[in-house]
Design a protein around this motif. Structure first.
Motif, short mmCIF file in Angstrom:
data_model
loop_
_atom_site.label_atom_id
_atom_site.label_comp_id
_atom_site.label_asym_id
_atom_site.label_seq_id
_atom_site.Cartn_x
_atom_site.Cartn_y
_atom_site.Cartn_z
N TYR A 169 9.03 3.87 50.37
CA TYR A 169 8.49 2.64 50.96
C TYR A 169 7.29 2.92 51.84
O TYR A 169 6.30 2.17 51.83
CB TYR A 169 9.61 1.97 51.75
CG TYR A 169 9.26 0.63 52.35
CD1 TYR A 169 9.04 -0.49 51.55
CD2 TYR A 169 9.16 0.48 53.73
CE1 TYR A 169 8.74 -1.72 52.10
CE2 TYR A 169 8.86 -0.75 54.30
CZ TYR A 169 8.64 -1.85 53.47
OH TYR A 169 8.34 -3.07 54.03
N GLU A 195 11.92 -4.16 41.39
CA GLU A 195 10.77 -3.26 41.46
C GLU A 195 11.05 -1.98 42.25
O GLU A 195 10.61 -0.90 41.88
CB GLU A 195 9.58 -4.00 42.08
CG GLU A 195 8.30 -3.17 42.16
CD GLU A 195 7.71 -2.88 40.80
OE1 GLU A 195 7.03 -1.84 40.66
OE2 GLU A 195 7.93 -3.68 39.86
N ASN A 196 11.81 -2.09 43.33
CA ASN A 196 11.93 -0.97 44.26
C ASN A 196 13.27 -0.28 44.25
O ASN A 196 13.35 0.88 44.67
CB ASN A 196 11.64 -1.46 45.68
CG ASN A 196 10.22 -1.91 45.86
OD1 ASN A 196 9.34 -1.11 46.15
ND2 ASN A 196 9.98 -3.20 45.69
N ASP A 222 12.90 -10.11 43.03
CA ASP A 222 11.80 -9.34 42.42
C ASP A 222 11.66 -7.98 43.08
O ASP A 222 11.42 -6.97 42.40
CB ASP A 222 10.49 -10.12 42.54
CG ASP A 222 10.49 -11.41 41.73
OD1 ASP A 222 11.31 -11.53 40.80
OD2 ASP A 222 9.66 -12.30 42.04
N TRP A 223 11.79 -7.94 44.39
CA TRP A 223 11.65 -6.68 45.13
C TRP A 223 12.76 -5.69 44.74
O TRP A 223 12.50 -4.50 44.57
CB TRP A 223 11.69 -6.94 46.63
CG TRP A 223 11.33 -5.73 47.45
CD1 TRP A 223 10.08 -5.36 47.86
CD2 TRP A 223 12.23 -4.72 47.93
NE1 TRP A 223 10.15 -4.18 48.57
CE2 TRP A 223 11.45 -3.77 48.63
CE3 TRP A 223 13.61 -4.54 47.85
CZ2 TRP A 223 12.01 -2.65 49.24
CZ3 TRP A 223 14.17 -3.42 48.45
CH2 TRP A 223 13.39 -2.49 49.13
N TYR A 242 12.85 -11.76 46.94
CA TYR A 242 13.72 -10.61 47.20
C TYR A 242 14.31 -10.07 45.90
O TYR A 242 14.39 -8.85 45.71
CB TYR A 242 14.83 -11.01 48.16
CG TYR A 242 15.79 -9.88 48.47
CD1 TYR A 242 15.32 -8.61 48.81
CD2 TYR A 242 17.17 -10.07 48.42
CE1 TYR A 242 16.20 -7.57 49.11
CE2 TYR A 242 18.05 -9.04 48.71
CZ TYR A 242 17.55 -7.80 49.04
OH TYR A 242 18.42 -6.76 49.32
N THR A 264 10.77 -9.65 55.71
CA THR A 264 9.31 -9.78 55.72
C THR A 264 8.87 -10.91 56.65
O THR A 264 7.87 -10.77 57.37
CB THR A 264 8.79 -10.04 54.29
OG1 THR A 264 9.57 -11.08 53.68
CG2 THR A 264 8.92 -8.79 53.44
N THR A 283 14.18 -13.74 55.68
CA THR A 283 13.91 -12.43 55.11
C THR A 283 13.31 -11.48 56.14
O THR A 283 12.69 -11.90 57.12
CB THR A 283 12.94 -12.51 53.92
OG1 THR A 283 11.69 -13.04 54.38
CG2 THR A 283 13.50 -13.38 52.81
N PRO A 288 13.79 -7.11 51.72
CA PRO A 288 13.38 -5.74 51.47
C PRO A 288 13.91 -4.76 52.50
O PRO A 288 13.94 -5.04 53.69
CB PRO A 288 11.84 -5.84 51.51
CG PRO A 288 11.56 -7.22 51.02
CD PRO A 288 12.66 -8.07 51.58
#
Length: 345
Positions: free
Chosen positions: A44, A337-338, A333-334, A331, A238, A236, A196
């Motif tokens: 990250y 991806e991660n 999607d995150w 979230y 973020t 969130t 995230p």
């Protein structure tokens, strides 16, 4: 422009650190945390690692970190180091009482850790602002007195747990140090945070409903809530990072305490519905408390469990959270991806 973040390798504070560094290519950050970077945190922080210093030390022992902090030109401090002993989510988890496992450590870190940082800050005239990361756990279980109104910062404070008690006591110490030593300081009371970097760490082993639903949906697991009606003010990580940076950057803070939340409630049914928009075949079965894998108390709908009034921070900084549905989809999607791609899923 260097920001010190205590507890910065964990959940919300790691998002704050990266957001701070991404906003300004000249900015730097120093993390003070008992834990180093785990694999997810290392990945990250990779894009900004050259401007990030990580000090691995115990917040309660200044001998481990004071000299190193003195070597950095720190202008802002966000104190987020904490022990979060919460147990909910499944029947087995609900039976645990994590506060009883090491109560002294909770008070040491959450209260005396705050004192240790304030002792360091008060001797550093270059520090421009301090934000203490508190919690909605300082509030009582019911309120406000007007049905449907979000919970304000004034009143309704009556913590019942060691976590909430230690957080509220630390808030009061922050206020007193600000008065005694002329510090620009404020406390933020977070609603239920997910997003995230939400993962199990040494100081926090708890996942709010949006985290659990998102992971179950993406992994193809059947979601078995005890009810679709329980609510929460979910925000969130973020959005929280953006809110804290807004407070750090504000020309003037008119209050000592600020709620950070979405300002509204979402039900378990709402969250599952948003997950189904992404995973149409998601299976859901209403279950008894004994067999449910998502458990919330249906009676907890207001007070610390309801919507948080965010008028103060909106007025002083202009910050507003993203919409709840948009945030949840972001979230998901995150995670893909991660978390899932890094694990080869």
């Amino acid at each position: 422009m260097t920001l010190l973040i205590t507890g910065g390798t964990g959940f919300v504070m790691s998002v704050l650190a990266r957001t701070w560094l991404e906003r300004d290519p000249k900015a730097r950050a120093v993390i003070l945390d008992r834990a180093g970077l785990d694999d997810l945190a290392a990945r990250y922080f990779a894009p900004v690692r050259d401007r990030l210093t990580v000090i691995t030390a115990d917040i309660c022992d200044p001998r481990e970190w004071q000299a190193t902090l003195d070597s950095h030109d720190i202008r802002y401090v966000v104190h987020g180091a904490t022990v979060t002993p919460i147990s909910r989510g499944s029947a087995a988890e609900a039976k645990r009482q994590p506060e009883a496992e090491d109560p002294a450590r909770i008070v040491d870190v959450n209260f005396m850790g705050t004192v240790r940082i304030l002792e360091w800050v008060r001797q550093r005239p270059d520090v421009e602002r301090v934000v203490f990361v508190s919690s909605g756990s300082v509030y009582r279980h019911h309120g406000p007195d007007w049905t449907g109104e979000p919970l304000p910062e004034d009143g309704y404070v009556a913590p019942l747990t060691l976590y909430g008690i230690s957080k509220y006591a630390a808030e009061m110490v922050v206020n007193r140090y600000a008065d005694l030593f002329g510090l620009s300081a404020a406390s933020v009371r977070l609603a239920s945070v997910y997003g995230p970097m939400d993962r199990v760490t040494g100081s926090r082993n708890f996942r709010h409903v949006p985290n659990r639903v998102a992971h179950m949906a993406l992994s193809g697991e059947t979601i078995r809530p005890n009810s679709l009606e329980p609510v929460g003010d979910y925000v969130t990580s973020t959005d929280v990072a953006d809110a804290i940076i807004a407070l750090l950057s504000a020309e003037r803070l008119r209050y000592r305490h600020y709620n950070i939340g979405s300002g509204e409630t979402s039900t378990i049914g709402d969250i599952i519905g948003w997950a189904r928009e992404r995973i149409p075949g998601l299976e859901v079965e209403l279950s008894s408390v004994e067999t449910a894998n998502v458990i919330q108390d249906v009676s907890l709908k207001d007070g610390m469990w309801g919507a948080y009034d965010i008028a103060r921070i909106a007025m002083d900084t202009g910050w507003r959270p993203r919409g709840a549905r948009q945030s949840f989809h972001g979230y998901m999607d995150w995670i893909v991806e991660n978390e899932m791609r890094s694990e080869g899923k």
